[in-house]
Each structure stands twice: as structure tokens, then as C-alpha cells.
Design a protein around this motif. Structure first.
Motif, PDB file in Angstrom:
ATOM      1  N   LYS A  67     -33.476 -19.698 -26.742  1.00  0.00           N
ATOM      2  CA  LYS A  67     -32.701 -19.854 -27.981  1.00  0.00           C
ATOM      3  C   LYS A  67     -31.291 -19.291 -27.811  1.00  0.00           C
ATOM      4  N   GLU A  68     -31.162 -18.123 -27.185  1.00  0.00           N
ATOM      5  CA  GLU A  68     -29.846 -17.512 -26.968  1.00  0.00           C
ATOM      6  C   GLU A  68     -28.948 -18.403 -26.109  1.00  0.00           C
ATOM      7  N   VAL A  69     -29.509 -18.917 -25.026  1.00  0.00           N
ATOM      8  CA  VAL A  69     -28.729 -19.762 -24.116  1.00  0.00           C
ATOM      9  C   VAL A  69     -28.326 -21.058 -24.818  1.00  0.00           C
ATOM     10  N   GLN A  70     -29.272 -21.671 -25.514  1.00  0.00           N
ATOM     11  CA  GLN A  70     -28.962 -22.921 -26.198  1.00  0.00           C
ATOM     12  C   GLN A  70     -27.954 -22.727 -27.323  1.00  0.00           C
ATOM     13  N   ALA A  71     -27.938 -21.558 -27.935  1.00  0.00           N
ATOM     14  CA  ALA A  71     -26.995 -21.292 -29.031  1.00  0.00           C
ATOM     15  C   ALA A  71     -25.538 -21.331 -28.564  1.00  0.00           C
ATOM     16  N   GLU A  72     -25.315 -21.198 -27.264  1.00  0.00           N
ATOM     17  CA  GLU A  72     -23.957 -21.297 -26.730  1.00  0.00           C
ATOM     18  C   GLU A  72     -23.409 -22.713 -26.884  1.00  0.00           C
ATOM     19  N   GLY A  73     -24.294 -23.697 -26.944  1.00  0.00           N
ATOM     20  CA  GLY A  73     -23.884 -25.093 -27.093  1.00  0.00           C
ATOM     21  C   GLY A  73     -23.541 -25.723 -25.763  1.00  0.00           C
ATOM     22  N   TRP A  74     -24.362 -26.645 -25.322  1.00  0.00           N
ATOM     23  CA  TRP A  74     -24.185 -27.330 -24.050  1.00  0.00           C
ATOM     24  C   TRP A  74     -24.162 -28.833 -24.307  1.00  0.00           C
ATOM     25  N   PHE A  75     -23.791 -29.595 -23.303  1.00  0.00           N
ATOM     26  CA  PHE A  75     -23.722 -31.043 -23.465  1.00  0.00           C
ATOM     27  C   PHE A  75     -25.059 -31.629 -23.919  1.00  0.00           C
ATOM     28  N   PHE A  76     -26.159 -31.010 -23.563  1.00  0.00           N
ATOM     29  CA  PHE A  76     -27.471 -31.571 -23.844  1.00  0.00           C
ATOM     30  C   PHE A  76     -28.017 -31.237 -25.236  1.00  0.00           C
ATOM     31  N   ASN A  77     -27.407 -30.279 -25.934  1.00  0.00           N
ATOM     32  CA  ASN A  77     -27.928 -29.940 -27.258  1.00  0.00           C
ATOM     33  C   ASN A  77     -26.846 -29.921 -28.336  1.00  0.00           C
ATOM     34  N   ARG A  78     -25.713 -30.526 -28.033  1.00  0.00           N
ATOM     35  CA  ARG A  78     -24.607 -30.606 -28.992  1.00  0.00           C
ATOM     36  C   ARG A  78     -24.545 -32.030 -29.526  1.00  0.00           C
ATOM     37  N   GLU A  79     -24.593 -32.170 -30.834  1.00  0.00           N
ATOM     38  CA  GLU A  79     -24.509 -33.479 -31.483  1.00  0.00           C
ATOM     39  C   GLU A  79     -23.196 -33.544 -32.251  1.00  0.00           C
ATOM     40  N   GLN A  80     -22.352 -34.490 -31.892  1.00  0.00           N
ATOM     41  CA  GLN A  80     -21.039 -34.637 -32.524  1.00  0.00           C
ATOM     42  C   GLN A  80     -21.094 -35.667 -33.651  1.00  0.00           C
ATOM     43  N   GLY A  81     -20.336 -35.446 -34.699  1.00  0.00           N
ATOM     44  CA  GLY A  81     -20.180 -36.440 -35.754  1.00  0.00           C
ATOM     45  C   GLY A  81     -21.442 -36.754 -36.532  1.00  0.00           C
ATOM     46  N   VAL A  82     -22.245 -35.737 -36.814  1.00  0.00           N
ATOM     47  CA  VAL A  82     -23.474 -35.928 -37.589  1.00  0.00           C
ATOM     48  C   VAL A  82     -23.125 -35.907 -39.077  1.00  0.00           C
ATOM     49  N   THR A  83     -23.543 -36.935 -39.782  1.00  0.00           N
ATOM     50  CA  THR A  83     -23.296 -36.994 -41.219  1.00  0.00           C
ATOM     51  C   THR A  83     -24.513 -36.446 -41.958  1.00  0.00           C
ATOM     52  N   LEU A  84     -24.286 -35.411 -42.740  1.00  0.00           N
ATOM     53  CA  LEU A  84     -25.341 -34.797 -43.554  1.00  0.00           C
ATOM     54  C   LEU A  84     -25.130 -35.254 -44.992  1.00  0.00           C
ATOM     55  N   THR A  85     -26.180 -35.804 -45.568  1.00  0.00           N
ATOM     56  CA  THR A  85     -26.087 -36.392 -46.900  1.00  0.00           C
ATOM     57  C   THR A  85     -26.829 -35.536 -47.922  1.00  0.00           C
ATOM     58  N   PRO A  86     -26.253 -35.360 -49.110  1.00  0.00           N
ATOM     59  CA  PRO A  86     -26.949 -34.596 -50.157  1.00  0.00           C
ATOM     60  C   PRO A  86     -28.271 -35.264 -50.537  1.00  0.00           C
ATOM     61  N   THR A  87     -29.255 -34.426 -50.854  1.00  0.00           N
ATOM     62  CA  THR A  87     -30.553 -34.943 -51.296  1.00  0.00           C
ATOM     63  C   THR A  87     -30.425 -35.466 -52.721  1.00  0.00           C
ATOM     64  N   TYR A  88     -31.371 -36.277 -53.082  1.00  0.00           N
ATOM     65  CA  TYR A  88     -31.406 -36.777 -54.463  1.00  0.00           C
ATOM     66  C   TYR A  88     -32.688 -36.272 -55.085  1.00  0.00           C
ATOM     67  N   PRO A  89     -32.715 -35.727 -56.241  1.00  0.00           N
ATOM     68  CA  PRO A  89     -31.638 -35.552 -57.206  1.00  0.00           C
ATOM     69  C   PRO A  89     -30.956 -34.188 -57.113  1.00  0.00           C
TER      70      PRO A  89
END
Length: 191
Positions: free
Chosen positions: A44-66
């Protein structure tokens, strides 16, 4: 053959002179439980640094309804806002986004972010698994035995595996940059 979590734990156990286990299920083998816990924490510590394999760019997060709340994936370790209206207007609180401007968890529109996600050990590149296992082994040894000599030996292995991971990161980042549409266009134009 890819390194499995069980093999990593057994390598850690061998480093302190303990016998291997046949399963990762908790059967009361204290050292095995401690080794697995250490491996998971370091992963978890190593992955938290952010690497090419666990970094997702341009993710759109949408509000829940309602409810109009934005929830992050359970595996999200961190995020970077790509389109906040005001710097610092949004923050992560637990697995939800908080709107500081409205002082609420309510959002009326989607938010685009970059996410760093925690992946299962089996889904990591071999170089990442090896580095995580080497680092976890050193920490496990230090906490179990406190041997300075063993620690010196594992530090060398850890440094070598980190160099391999950073080399892979550089290769992947470079190939990603070279294949980007913008760079391709510039290259074709001769700029």
C-alpha cells in the motif's frame, strides 16, 4: 513464473529462518501473519506513491442520485483534482468528496480527477512485486530479529529492485509520451 503473494510471504519467512506455509489463511502461525501484514502494508505504501500501473488519468466522478454525493472507489489511495473551480475547493474525506465552498458533500456536476488506486498484489508488474517483497523483507527482518548484518544484505537487494522498478516506470512513461497524439502531431509537423 510470476511472484505470488504466498511466495513473497514464504521468502520473508525464510529470511528469518522460519519454515514456509502452504496457504495465506491465518492458521495461528504468528510469523506468517506478521509477514503477510507487513507485505500488505508495504504494498500500500509503495503504491501510494503513484506509478504508471496504478494511476488513472481523467476519471470522471459523478454525483449519486438522489443524494448528490461523489464517492471514490474503495481502492482509491489519493486523487488530484483536474478541474476544480477554485484551488482547494474540494477535498477528499474518507471515500467521499467534500465541497468546501458549500460546506457539504453535495455536488451538482461531475468532477474530473486523477486517481491513484491500490491494486491486488497479483495484478502488479513483476518489478513492483519484487521491490515490495524486498522492502517488506527488510522491514520484517528488522522487526523480527533486529539483525544489522541481515539488514545490510537486504538493503542492497531492495535498492536493486527499486532501480529496476524506476527503470520500468521511465520506460513506460517515455513510451506513453511518445505515443501521445499531441506529440505525434508535433513530430509529424517537424517542430
Amino acid at each position: 513464473m510470476p511472484l505470488t503473494e504466498l511466495e513473497a510471504v514464504n521468502d520473508m519467512l525464510a529470511s528469518i529462518g522460519e519454515s514456509p506455509v502452504s496457504t495465506l489463511q491465518d492458521h495461528g502461525v504468528v510469523d506468517a501473519v506478521f509477514a503477510r501484514s507487513t507485505l500488505q502494508k508495504i504494498s500500500k505504501e509503495v503504491q501510494a506513491e503513484g506509478w504508471f500501473f496504478n494511476r488513472e488519468q481523467g476519471v470522471t466522478l459523478t454525483p449519486t442520485y438522489p443524494d448528490q454525493e461523489i464517492y471514490l472507489p474503495e481502492t482509491a489511495l489519493s486523487l488530484t483534482f483536474l478541474d476544480p473551480p477554485v484551488v482547494g475547493a474540494y477535498v477528499q474525506r474518507g471515500l467521499r468528496l467534500y465541497n468546501r465552498t458549500t460546506q457539504s458533500y453535495k455536488f451538482t456536476h461531475p468532477i474530473t480527477v486523477s486517481l491513484i488506486l491500490e491494486l491486488p498484489f497479483a495484478e502488479l508488474p513483476e518489478q513492483a512485486k519484487t521491490y515490495i517483497q524486498q522492502r517488506a523483507t527488510r522491514i520484517f527482518q528488522e522487526r523480527s530479529l533486529g539483525s544489522a548484518e541481515l539488514s545490510r544484505l537486504t538493503v542492497q537487494d531492495e535498492a536493486s529492485s527499486l532501480a529496476a522498478l524506476k527503470s520500468l516506470e521511465a520506460d513506460q512513461t517515455r513510451s506513453s509520451l511518445l505515443s501521445s497524439a499531441d506529440l505525434s502531431y508535433v513530430t509529424q509537423r517537424g517542430w
